[in-house]
Enzyme design. Structure first.
Site, PDB file in Angstrom:
ATOM      1  N   ASP A 148      31.223  48.502  37.119  1.00 55.64           N
ATOM      2  CA  ASP A 148      30.831  47.116  37.384  1.00 55.64           C
ATOM      3  C   ASP A 148      29.311  46.986  37.380  1.00 55.64           C
ATOM      4  OD1 ASP A 148      31.423  44.464  37.947  1.00 55.64           O
ATOM      5  OD2 ASP A 148      32.863  44.959  39.515  1.00 55.64           O
ATOM      6  N   GLU A 183      30.293  43.970  32.784  1.00 57.25           N
ATOM      7  CA  GLU A 183      29.130  43.148  33.175  1.00 57.25           C
ATOM      8  C   GLU A 183      29.416  41.681  32.850  1.00 57.25           C
ATOM      9  OE1 GLU A 183      28.511  41.909  29.856  1.00 57.25           O
ATOM     10  OE2 GLU A 183      26.395  41.889  30.491  1.00 57.25           O
ATOM     11  N   TRP A 184      30.702  41.374  32.677  1.00 51.83           N
ATOM     12  CA  TRP A 184      31.249  40.011  32.581  1.00 51.83           C
ATOM     13  C   TRP A 184      30.778  39.225  31.354  1.00 51.83           C
ATOM     14  CZ3 TRP A 184      27.617  40.821  36.807  1.00 51.83           C
ATOM     15  CH2 TRP A 184      28.151  41.619  37.814  1.00 51.83           C
ATOM     16  N   GLY A 185      30.370  39.934  30.302  1.00 57.57           N
ATOM     17  CA  GLY A 185      29.990  39.246  29.064  1.00 57.57           C
ATOM     18  C   GLY A 185      28.647  38.544  29.147  1.00 57.57           C
ATOM     19  N   ASP A 206      35.417  36.744  36.099  1.00 65.16           N
ATOM     20  CA  ASP A 206      36.779  37.081  36.538  1.00 65.16           C
ATOM     21  C   ASP A 206      37.794  35.969  36.242  1.00 65.16           C
ATOM     22  OD1 ASP A 206      35.264  39.098  37.557  1.00 65.16           O
ATOM     23  OD2 ASP A 206      36.055  38.981  39.581  1.00 65.16           O
TER      24      ASP A 206
HETATM   25  C1  GLA Z   1      33.811  42.061  40.038  1.00 69.36           C
HETATM   26  C2  GLA Z   1      34.701  42.384  38.837  1.00 69.36           C
HETATM   27  C3  GLA Z   1      36.146  42.323  39.272  1.00 69.36           C
HETATM   28  C4  GLA Z   1      36.410  43.308  40.397  1.00 69.36           C
HETATM   29  C5  GLA Z   1      35.454  43.030  41.560  1.00 69.36           C
HETATM   30  C6  GLA Z   1      35.505  44.117  42.613  1.00 69.36           C
HETATM   31  O1  GLA Z   1      33.993  40.743  40.431  1.00 69.36           O
HETATM   32  O2  GLA Z   1      34.444  41.485  37.796  1.00 69.36           O
HETATM   33  O3  GLA Z   1      36.995  42.603  38.172  1.00 69.36           O
HETATM   34  O4  GLA Z   1      36.258  44.606  39.922  1.00 69.36           O
HETATM   35  O5  GLA Z   1      34.104  42.943  41.114  1.00 69.36           O
HETATM   36  O6  GLA Z   1      34.658  43.862  43.685  1.00 69.36           O
END
Ligand code: GLA
Length: 409
Positions: A148, A183-185, A206
């Site tokens: 993450d 890293e969520w794009g 998410d």
């Molecule tokens: C971020 C990630 C999630 C999850 C949480 C855990 O939000 O995007 O998928 O792993 O952290 O804290």
């Protein structure tokens, strides 16, 4: 001289083994179960063993769900030798024993860390301890690392550098570990994640357990919001490297924590869950379920075990579907499959039942003669000018169309 030759041969064999071990994972999108949305900090040795048993008993392991990934909150801290250790109360047997159990069931074990000193949940992360932690993970028998990016600097260069450092460390362990970049794009990871050693990379924030999150929901991602963001990324997907639109909410029914934000999103209909699963398969996405596999109902189970959908996801060509129509509430995705076949997915985005009619050549770009089968209805079709049908709100139809020598079969 002979000794020198032997030493060189030995080194080459080792190197080959190491290259093979890194390149032989995630040749198709990884499939499995992840603890995050439903259990958050309640992960434990007991839970993971029960999930392993349930994956086997339900037939999910047999269908290809292979990885059990323990997400955030498993860490207890770092010991005097700077080695990570699991929370001693929730993981009293240690991670090696748990990995052995999971492996004995024919499954693989995944774990989670972060490219900063603290994870998103605020427990110990791996920054500055990449080699030590990769070595620890390999020693425990870990097969998958979700890494993450909370609490780390915003810029792309730092992200690449930190991800590559862990990627190199994993590679050095010489264990085949799937490396999931999370890293969520935000920094276009599709451009650099492979070079950092990644096998999949999140493309979005998410996933929430809702069909569509509108502007009042502050940019949270429902199923449709996430699908929108995959457009144009198809050229980056392929064997060993996948766009990851995040976890499957299929079957959560609003019970997840993060995915529901404490009741703010209260789940989707069974039709919408089937659509998410089908579209994730079209997109060659990793298939990571989040629901409680110990208590799945039969309808949900039938969706997750749909062999034909899974085969679309796992097709050896590794193509991610392209959106070829997006108009008047209809989204059509097309994915080229092995064996001169296409999967066509027609989704009714409208909020009411509607009829569709697409010209096969001009709209669907399927030319000449073809055979087709619609998966959910089992309808058989042959070359026609148009593909027609009717779909309930948010439902989709999937057609497998064969072209070469289609009519000879
Ligand atoms: C971020 C990630 C999630 C999850 C949480 C855990 O939000 O995007 O998928 O792993 O952290 O804290």
């Amino acid at each position: 001289m002979i000794l020198k030759k032997l030493a060189i041969t030995f080194c080459i064999s080792l190197l080959t083994l190491f290259v093979q071990s890194q390149s032989s994972v995630a040749l198709t999108p990884p499939m499995g179960w992840n603890s995050w949305n439903l259990f958050e900090e309640e992960v434990s040795d007991k839970l993971i063993r029960q999930i392993a048993d349930a994956l086997v008993a339900s037939g999910m392991t047999g269908a290809g769900y292979q990885y059990i990934v323990i997400d955030d909150f498993w860490v207890g801290g770092r010991n005097a030798n700077n080695e990570l250790f699991p929370d001693p109360v929730r993981f009293p047997n240690g991670m090696k024993a748990l990995a052995d159990y999971v492996h004995s069931k024919g499954l693989k074990l995944g774990i989670y860390s972060d490219a900063a000193s603290l994870t998103c949940g605020g427990v110990t992360g791996s920054y500055n301890f990449e080699e030590a932690d990769a070595t620890t993970f390999a020693k425990w028998g870990i097969d998958y690392l979700k890494y993450d990016y909370c609490n780390a600097p915003d810029d792309m260069v730092t992200a690449f550098t930190r991800y590559k450092k862990m990627g190199d460390a994993l590679r050095k362990t010489n264990r085949a570990i799937v490396y999931s970049i999370c890293e969520w794009g935000q920094r276009q990871p599709w451009l650099w994640a492979r070079a950092a050693g990644g096998h999949l990379w999140r493309t979005t924030w998410d996933m929430r357990d809702t069909w569509l999150s509108d502007k009042y929901d502050n940019g949270h991602n429902g199923i449709m919001n996430t699908i929108e963001k995959q457009k144009g990324l198809e050229k980056y997907a392929g064997a060993g490297g996948w766009n990851d639109p995040d976890l499957l909410v299929t079957g959560l029914f609003g019970k997840g924590k993060s995915s529901s934000l404490n009741g703010r999103f209260n789940g989707c209909t069974i039709t919408e869950y089937r659509t998410q699963f089908a579209i994730w398969c079209m997109l060659a996405s990793p298939l990571m379920v989040n629901l409680d596999v110990r208590t799945m109902d039969t309808t949900v189970k039938a969706i997750l075990l749909n062999k034909e959908l899974i085969a679309i996801d796992q097709d050896v060509l590794g193509n991610q579907a392209t959106a070829i129509v997006d108009a008047n509430g209809w989204l059509v995705l097309k994915k080229e499959l092995s064996g001169d076949r296409y999967a066509i997915c027609i989704l009714n985005r409208n909020n009411a039942t509607a009829a569709f009619s697409f010209n096969c050549e001009t709209a669907l770009k399927v030319y000449g003669q073809w055979n087709a089968r619609e998966l959910f209805s089992n309808r058989q079709l042959r070359t026609a000018k148009t593909l027609t049908g009717e779909l309930a709100a948010h439902d989709c139809a999937i057609f497998i169309m064969s072209t070469a020598n289609a009519l000879k079969k």
